[in-house]
Scaffold this active site. Structure first.
Site, PDB file in Angstrom:
ATOM      1  N   MET A  13     -13.470  66.909 -21.144  1.00 32.19           N
ATOM      2  CA  MET A  13     -14.360  67.293 -22.245  1.00 32.19           C
ATOM      3  C   MET A  13     -15.816  67.296 -21.811  1.00 32.19           C
ATOM      4  SD  MET A  13     -12.965  68.242 -24.978  1.00 32.19           S
ATOM      5  CE  MET A  13     -14.242  68.089 -26.202  1.00 32.19           C
ATOM      6  N   HIS A 153      -0.283  65.548 -27.537  1.00 27.79           N
ATOM      7  CA  HIS A 153      -1.390  65.680 -26.584  1.00 27.79           C
ATOM      8  C   HIS A 153      -0.891  65.721 -25.148  1.00 27.79           C
ATOM      9  CE1 HIS A 153      -3.928  64.529 -30.021  1.00 27.79           C
ATOM     10  NE2 HIS A 153      -4.925  65.066 -29.333  1.00 27.79           N
ATOM     11  N   LYS A 157      -3.857  61.320 -21.857  1.00 26.92           N
ATOM     12  CA  LYS A 157      -4.577  60.677 -22.966  1.00 26.92           C
ATOM     13  C   LYS A 157      -4.350  59.166 -22.948  1.00 26.92           C
ATOM     14  CE  LYS A 157      -5.551  61.159 -27.891  1.00 26.92           C
ATOM     15  NZ  LYS A 157      -6.986  60.989 -27.650  1.00 26.92           N
TER      16      LYS A 157
HETATM   17  N1  LIG Z   1     -13.746  64.528 -30.671  1.00 25.25           N
HETATM   18  C1  LIG Z   1     -13.119  65.531 -30.086  1.00 25.25           C
HETATM   19  O1  LIG Z   1     -13.134  66.685 -30.557  1.00 25.25           O
HETATM   20  C2  LIG Z   1     -12.384  65.275 -28.814  1.00 25.25           C
HETATM   21  C3  LIG Z   1     -12.337  64.011 -28.331  1.00 25.25           C
HETATM   22  N2  LIG Z   1     -11.729  63.751 -27.164  1.00 25.25           N
HETATM   23  C4  LIG Z   1     -11.839  62.386 -26.682  1.00 25.25           C
HETATM   24  O2  LIG Z   1     -12.842  62.371 -25.672  1.00 25.25           O
HETATM   25  C5  LIG Z   1     -12.566  61.342 -24.735  1.00 25.25           C
HETATM   26  C6  LIG Z   1     -12.588  61.937 -23.328  1.00 25.25           C
HETATM   27  O3  LIG Z   1     -11.503  62.800 -23.164  1.00 25.25           O
HETATM   28  P1  LIG Z   1     -11.245  63.578 -21.784  1.00 25.25           P
HETATM   29  O4  LIG Z   1     -12.443  64.358 -21.413  1.00 25.25           O
HETATM   30  O5  LIG Z   1      -9.959  64.251 -21.949  1.00 25.25           O
HETATM   31  O6  LIG Z   1     -11.089  62.346 -20.768  1.00 25.25           O
HETATM   32  P2  LIG Z   1     -11.297  62.317 -19.187  1.00 25.25           P
HETATM   33  O7  LIG Z   1     -10.498  61.168 -18.698  1.00 25.25           O
HETATM   34  O8  LIG Z   1     -11.014  63.672 -18.620  1.00 25.25           O
HETATM   35  O9  LIG Z   1     -12.853  62.015 -18.998  1.00 25.25           O
HETATM   36  C7  LIG Z   1     -13.475  60.776 -19.230  1.00 25.25           C
HETATM   37  C8  LIG Z   1     -14.672  60.666 -18.290  1.00 25.25           C
HETATM   38  O10 LIG Z   1     -15.453  59.537 -18.695  1.00 25.25           O
HETATM   39  C9  LIG Z   1     -15.946  58.927 -17.513  1.00 25.25           C
HETATM   40  N3  LIG Z   1     -16.384  57.566 -17.783  1.00 25.25           N
HETATM   41  C10 LIG Z   1     -15.666  56.409 -17.778  1.00 25.25           C
HETATM   42  N4  LIG Z   1     -16.458  55.352 -18.033  1.00 25.25           N
HETATM   43  C11 LIG Z   1     -17.707  55.856 -18.215  1.00 25.25           C
HETATM   44  C12 LIG Z   1     -18.964  55.274 -18.503  1.00 25.25           C
HETATM   45  N5  LIG Z   1     -19.101  53.938 -18.676  1.00 25.25           N
HETATM   46  N6  LIG Z   1     -20.055  56.080 -18.615  1.00 25.25           N
HETATM   47  C13 LIG Z   1     -19.944  57.409 -18.451  1.00 25.25           C
HETATM   48  N7  LIG Z   1     -18.772  58.026 -18.161  1.00 25.25           N
HETATM   49  C14 LIG Z   1     -17.678  57.256 -18.062  1.00 25.25           C
HETATM   50  C15 LIG Z   1     -14.773  59.020 -16.545  1.00 25.25           C
HETATM   51  O11 LIG Z   1     -15.180  58.808 -15.208  1.00 25.25           O
HETATM   52  C16 LIG Z   1     -14.289  60.442 -16.810  1.00 25.25           C
HETATM   53  O12 LIG Z   1     -14.943  61.367 -15.991  1.00 25.25           O
HETATM   54  C17 LIG Z   1     -11.239  60.722 -25.162  1.00 25.25           C
HETATM   55  O13 LIG Z   1     -11.478  59.559 -25.926  1.00 25.25           O
HETATM   56  C18 LIG Z   1     -10.622  61.799 -26.042  1.00 25.25           C
HETATM   57  O14 LIG Z   1      -9.743  61.272 -27.003  1.00 25.25           O
HETATM   58  C19 LIG Z   1     -11.110  64.721 -26.438  1.00 25.25           C
HETATM   59  C20 LIG Z   1     -11.091  66.001 -26.888  1.00 25.25           C
HETATM   60  C21 LIG Z   1     -11.728  66.388 -28.119  1.00 25.25           C
HETATM   61  O1  LIG Z   2      -7.735  63.200 -25.930  1.00 25.87           O
HETATM   62  C1  LIG Z   2      -7.787  64.368 -26.387  1.00 25.87           C
HETATM   63  O2  LIG Z   2      -7.528  65.361 -25.701  1.00 25.87           O
HETATM   64  C2  LIG Z   2      -8.194  64.562 -27.782  1.00 25.87           C
HETATM   65  N1  LIG Z   2      -8.639  63.521 -28.440  1.00 25.87           N
HETATM   66  C3  LIG Z   2      -9.113  63.506 -29.772  1.00 25.87           C
HETATM   67  C4  LIG Z   2      -8.251  62.611 -30.609  1.00 25.87           C
HETATM   68  O3  LIG Z   2      -7.858  61.522 -30.149  1.00 25.87           O
HETATM   69  O4  LIG Z   2      -7.971  62.956 -31.760  1.00 25.87           O
HETATM   70  C5  LIG Z   2      -9.329  64.897 -30.329  1.00 25.87           C
HETATM   71  C6  LIG Z   2      -8.338  65.915 -29.881  1.00 25.87           C
HETATM   72  O5  LIG Z   2      -7.138  65.658 -30.517  1.00 25.87           O
HETATM   73  C7  LIG Z   2      -8.193  65.903 -28.371  1.00 25.87           C
END
Ligand SMILES: NC(=O)C1=CN([C@@H]2O[C@H](COP(=O)(O)OP(=O)(O)OC[C@H]3O[C@@H](n4cnc5c(N)ncnc54)[C@H](O)[C@@H]3O)[C@@H](O)[C@H]2O)C=CC1
Ligand SMILES: O=C(O)C1=N[C@H](C(=O)O)C[C@H](O)C1
Length: 263
Positions: A13, A153, A157
């Site tokens: 993301m 998902h 995740k």
């Molecule tokens: N609100 C929304 O629409 C969405 C939310 N999410 C959420 O976003 C979060 C990230 O998801 P992804 O990108 O798939 O995960 P990912 O695992 O691909 O990326 C997470 C990144 O955060 C970094 N990270 C870890 N500790 C850190 C710190 N202290 N400071 C800065 N960076 C740090 C990691 O090194 C990694 O690069 C999850 O909690 C997911 O559920 C994901 C998709 C949509």
């Molecule tokens: O981890 C994800 O990918 C996503 N996380 C968010 C959630 O926990 O609801 C948003 C979306 O579903 C993608």
């Protein structure tokens, strides 16, 4: 110009959000944060070779070095609370997509934002379609109180159930209140078979390679059923909401929980 930083920029993301900020003429990307990156500038990373933006491995160095208005956070559930608190304490407006906040954590951050008069947004899902799915589900629950949530998902995740599933259950609960469903004497012969329980609502979490982010809210009633489903096929689906959040937090004076509150 709104000065933006992206925390977790190396993740799935975070990298999508970094591209969005670089492409948006209303935003300037002033820094990116991720502990796992060795390069010191985005220009050293092939997909961002055109961008001269400093990379930081720790948040303290970042805020001492650059000046930012908005902190986009897509990190991991374990650090999201601390990052959001840190952003608020440093007068940077958080726009947080990271999931896994506790009710207590959300309350504390909202109180801090109120006392600092610093706007912010914590949204478990930034896709407009997902927000509609949650709103339609809450409305349907008035007439169809028996409901189960199935979220699906990708298998990288960390948290389960998803933040979206929890938010959906909260929104449904506000409409339908406490409601007992299923057989009062039902027993699980295999633990977890009936899923997680939120105030009588069952939540089932599916994790499989190939999936991105999907959710089905399934209602049942006498002789009929209703299914409301949303699919994010690509992470670009979240970016309109993230961009909107970055603009809106500039006018807010406290943290808002849920994209629906600023649409
Ligand atoms: N609100 C929304 O629409 C969405 C939310 N999410 C959420 O976003 C979060 C990230 O998801 P992804 O990108 O798939 O995960 P990912 O695992 O691909 O990326 C997470 C990144 O955060 C970094 N990270 C870890 N500790 C850190 C710190 N202290 N400071 C800065 N960076 C740090 C990691 O090194 C990694 O690069 C999850 O909690 C997911 O559920 C994901 C998709 C949509
Ligand atoms: O981890 C994800 O990918 C996503 N996380 C968010 C959630 O926990 O609801 C948003 C979306 O579903 C993608």
């Amino acid at each position: 110009m709104i000065k933006v930083v992206v925390a977790g920029f190396k993740g799935k993301m975070g990298s999508t959000a970094t591209k969005m900020v670089l492409d948006n003429e209303n935003f300037t990307l002033v820094g990116v944060l991720d502990p796992i990156v060795e390069q010191k500038n985005l220009s050293g990373i092939p997909e961002f070779s055109f961008a001269d933006v400093p990379i930081f491995n720790d948040k303290e160095t970042m805020v001492q070095t650059i000046d930012a208005d908005v902190w986009i956070d897509f990190t991991i559930p374990d650090v999201a609370y601390e990052n959001t608190r840190f952003a608020l304490e440093n007068g940077i407006r958080p726009v947080v997509g990271t999931t896994g906040f506790s009710e207590e954590g959300l309350k504390e951050l909202t109180e801090l934002s109120l006392s600092n008069k610093t706007g912010g947004l914590i949204a478990p899902n930034f896709a407009v379609g997902a927000v509609l799915m949650m709103q339609f589900s809450a409305k349907a629950a008035r007439y169809f109180p028996d409901v189960e949530i199935i979220e699906l998902h990708h298998d990288n995740k960390l948290d389960a159930p998803s933040g979206t599933a929890i938010k959906t259950a909260e929104m449904i609960f506000e409409e339908r209140g406490e409601h007992r469903q299923g057989h009062p004497d039902e027993k699980e012969s295999l633990a977890g078979a009936r899923g997680a329980d939120y105030k009588g609502m069952k939540i089932h979490s599916v994790r499989l390679p190939g999936l991105v982010a999907h959710q089905q809210v399934q209602f049942g009633s006498i002789g009929e059923g209703l299914t409301i489903r949303h699919d994010s096929y690509d992470r670009s689906s979240f970016m309109t909401g993230v961009a909107l959040g970055c603009n809106k937090v500039m006018e807010l004076e406290k943290i808002v929980y849920g994209l629906e509150n600023i649409l």
